[in-house]
Every structure is written in structure tokens, then in C-alpha cells.
Design a protein around this motif. Structure first.
Motif, mmCIF file in Angstrom:
data_model
loop_
_atom_site.group_PDB
_atom_site.id
_atom_site.type_symbol
_atom_site.label_atom_id
_atom_site.label_comp_id
_atom_site.label_asym_id
_atom_site.label_seq_id
_atom_site.Cartn_x
_atom_site.Cartn_y
_atom_site.Cartn_z
ATOM 1 N N LEU A 155 0.802 -1.230 0.000
ATOM 2 C CA LEU A 155 0.000 0.000 0.000
ATOM 3 C C LEU A 155 0.832 1.275 0.000
ATOM 4 C CD1 LEU A 155 -2.928 -1.103 2.316
ATOM 5 C CD2 LEU A 155 -3.004 -0.680 -0.153
ATOM 6 N N ILE A 156 2.130 1.154 0.201
ATOM 7 C CA ILE A 156 2.992 2.328 0.117
ATOM 8 C C ILE A 156 3.082 2.823 -1.336
ATOM 9 C CG2 ILE A 156 5.214 1.172 -0.229
ATOM 10 C CD1 ILE A 156 6.297 3.120 1.941
ATOM 11 N N ASN A 157 2.746 1.959 -2.279
ATOM 12 C CA ASN A 157 2.762 2.311 -3.692
ATOM 13 C C ASN A 157 1.414 2.895 -4.084
ATOM 14 O OD1 ASN A 157 2.451 1.979 -6.637
ATOM 15 N ND2 ASN A 157 4.475 1.060 -6.453
ATOM 16 N N SER A 158 1.418 4.079 -4.667
ATOM 17 C CA SER A 158 0.161 4.753 -5.015
ATOM 18 C C SER A 158 -0.622 4.045 -6.120
ATOM 19 C CB SER A 158 0.436 6.203 -5.417
ATOM 20 O OG SER A 158 1.251 6.241 -6.575
ATOM 21 N N GLY A 159 0.007 3.157 -6.864
ATOM 22 C CA GLY A 159 -0.689 2.425 -7.918
ATOM 23 C C GLY A 159 -1.538 1.279 -7.401
ATOM 24 N N ILE A 160 -1.334 0.897 -6.153
ATOM 25 C CA ILE A 160 -2.107 -0.186 -5.555
ATOM 26 C C ILE A 160 -3.254 0.423 -4.768
ATOM 27 C CG2 ILE A 160 -2.079 -2.085 -3.905
ATOM 28 C CD1 ILE A 160 0.794 -2.628 -4.787
ATOM 29 N N THR A 161 -4.468 0.015 -5.110
ATOM 30 C CA THR A 161 -5.644 0.625 -4.498
ATOM 31 C C THR A 161 -6.261 -0.217 -3.390
ATOM 32 O OG1 THR A 161 -7.071 -0.322 -6.192
ATOM 33 C CG2 THR A 161 -6.206 1.889 -6.609
ATOM 34 N N THR A 207 -1.320 0.884 -15.347
ATOM 35 C CA THR A 207 -0.447 1.829 -16.036
ATOM 36 C C THR A 207 0.790 2.145 -15.205
ATOM 37 O OG1 THR A 207 -1.684 3.695 -15.121
ATOM 38 C CG2 THR A 207 -2.329 2.918 -17.310
ATOM 39 N N GLN A 208 0.720 1.937 -13.897
ATOM 40 C CA GLN A 208 1.846 2.252 -13.022
ATOM 41 C C GLN A 208 2.624 1.015 -12.581
ATOM 42 O OE1 GLN A 208 0.506 4.621 -9.738
ATOM 43 N NE2 GLN A 208 -0.759 5.907 -11.025
ATOM 44 N N LEU A 209 2.002 -0.139 -12.608
ATOM 45 C CA LEU A 209 2.603 -1.366 -12.095
ATOM 46 C C LEU A 209 2.329 -2.541 -13.011
ATOM 47 C CD1 LEU A 209 1.318 -1.158 -8.430
ATOM 48 C CD2 LEU A 209 3.671 -0.848 -9.138
ATOM 49 N N ASP A 210 3.084 -3.598 -12.796
ATOM 50 C CA ASP A 210 2.729 -4.871 -13.417
ATOM 51 C C ASP A 210 2.876 -5.964 -12.356
ATOM 52 O OD1 ASP A 210 5.414 -5.653 -13.237
ATOM 53 O OD2 ASP A 210 5.829 -5.221 -15.336
ATOM 54 N N LYS A 211 2.488 -7.162 -12.695
ATOM 55 C CA LYS A 211 2.461 -8.237 -11.703
ATOM 56 C C LYS A 211 3.848 -8.586 -11.173
ATOM 57 C CE LYS A 211 2.220 -11.933 -15.119
ATOM 58 N NZ LYS A 211 1.427 -13.063 -15.598
ATOM 59 N N GLU A 212 4.871 -8.417 -11.966
ATOM 60 C CA GLU A 212 6.226 -8.711 -11.504
ATOM 61 C C GLU A 212 6.679 -7.710 -10.438
ATOM 62 O OE1 GLU A 212 8.022 -11.442 -12.057
ATOM 63 O OE2 GLU A 212 6.357 -12.180 -13.266
ATOM 64 N N ASN A 213 6.271 -6.435 -10.576
ATOM 65 C CA ASN A 213 6.571 -5.435 -9.539
ATOM 66 C C ASN A 213 5.929 -5.832 -8.218
ATOM 67 O OD1 ASN A 213 6.018 -3.096 -12.065
ATOM 68 N ND2 ASN A 213 8.018 -3.340 -11.144
ATOM 69 N N ILE A 214 4.670 -6.250 -8.285
ATOM 70 C CA ILE A 214 3.934 -6.619 -7.077
ATOM 71 C C ILE A 214 4.543 -7.864 -6.445
ATOM 72 C CG2 ILE A 214 1.681 -7.387 -6.220
ATOM 73 C CD1 ILE A 214 0.484 -5.510 -8.437
ATOM 74 N N LYS A 215 4.897 -8.838 -7.261
ATOM 75 C CA LYS A 215 5.559 -10.044 -6.763
ATOM 76 C C LYS A 215 6.851 -9.675 -6.034
ATOM 77 C CE LYS A 215 7.788 -14.292 -8.255
ATOM 78 N NZ LYS A 215 8.275 -15.093 -9.372
ATOM 79 N N SER A 216 7.637 -8.807 -6.615
ATOM 80 C CA SER A 216 8.903 -8.392 -5.999
ATOM 81 C C SER A 216 8.688 -7.692 -4.670
ATOM 82 C CB SER A 216 9.677 -7.462 -6.941
ATOM 83 O OG SER A 216 10.101 -8.157 -8.070
ATOM 84 N N MET A 217 7.643 -6.859 -4.591
ATOM 85 C CA MET A 217 7.355 -6.159 -3.336
ATOM 86 C C MET A 217 7.060 -7.146 -2.209
ATOM 87 S SD MET A 217 5.085 -2.863 -4.314
ATOM 88 C CE MET A 217 4.770 -2.850 -6.062
ATOM 89 N N ILE A 218 6.316 -8.199 -2.523
ATOM 90 C CA ILE A 218 5.995 -9.213 -1.514
ATOM 91 C C ILE A 218 7.243 -10.010 -1.148
ATOM 92 C CG2 ILE A 218 4.703 -11.349 -1.077
ATOM 93 C CD1 ILE A 218 2.417 -10.097 -2.745
ATOM 94 N N GLU A 219 8.007 -10.418 -2.136
ATOM 95 C CA GLU A 219 9.197 -11.215 -1.871
ATOM 96 C C GLU A 219 10.251 -10.410 -1.117
ATOM 97 O OE1 GLU A 219 10.117 -13.052 -5.660
ATOM 98 O OE2 GLU A 219 8.755 -14.715 -5.163
ATOM 99 N N ASP A 220 10.289 -9.105 -1.313
ATOM 100 C CA ASP A 220 11.223 -8.255 -0.570
ATOM 101 C C ASP A 220 10.891 -8.196 0.918
ATOM 102 O OD1 ASP A 220 12.634 -7.752 -2.881
ATOM 103 O OD2 ASP A 220 11.853 -5.718 -3.164
ATOM 104 N N THR A 221 9.661 -8.544 1.287
ATOM 105 C CA THR A 221 9.298 -8.580 2.705
ATOM 106 C C THR A 221 9.616 -9.934 3.340
ATOM 107 O OG1 THR A 221 7.012 -9.241 2.264
ATOM 108 C CG2 THR A 221 7.443 -6.874 2.415
#
Length: 75
Positions: A25-31, A49-63
Motif C-alpha cells: 500500500l505504500i505504492n500509489s498504484g495499488i488501491t 499503467t503504473q505497475l505490473d504483476k512482476e513489480n507486485i511479486k517483488s514487493m511481496i518477496e522483498d518482505t
């Protein structure tokens, strides 16, 4: 708006859910984020337009959690 369902390994408590929600949720593209610990799933709504699924996957894996699979859905 796009939707994504991710199968995530390693979640076991409310703290896990909170960590993932905070990271996304820190990313403004995720609602919207809904973490279902018992299902081992994370449901995400985002603007594609701001994100793709690989970005979201990386955010989760980074945690510290492992994304086993992803499924896109229209919302």
C-alpha cells in the motif's frame, strides 16, 4: 484497474498480513490489498499503467515471503 491473486508461502499470523499490506500500500498504484492467511493468498487491485504483476511479486518477496503463483483477474 487490474486484479491479481497471489499464492504466498510463509504467512502464519496477523503480523505477516500487516507486513505485506504495508509493503504494497505504500505504492500509489495499488488501491486495495486483502491478505487471507488461512488461504495463503493475497488479493491486490492496482492500476496497470503504473505497475505490473512482476513489480507486485517483488514487493511481496522483498518482505521475506515467497510467491508461488499469480493469477490475473479483471476487476
Amino acid at each position: 484497474m487490474q486484479g491479481l491473486i497471489l499464492d504466498v508461502e510463509g504467512m502464519s499470523c496477523k503480523h505477516c498480513a500487516h507486513s505485506i499490506m504495508k509493503a504494497l500500500l505504500i505504492n500509489s498504484g495499488i488501491t486495495e490489498v486483502d491478505v487471507k492467511i488461512e488461504e495463503k493468498k493475497v488479493y491486490v487491485k492496482y492500476t496497470n499503467t503504473q505497475l505490473d504483476k512482476e513489480n507486485i511479486k517483488s514487493m511481496i518477496e522483498d518482505t521475506g515471503y515467497q510467491v508461488k503463483s499469480m493469477e490475473e483477474r479483471n476487476v
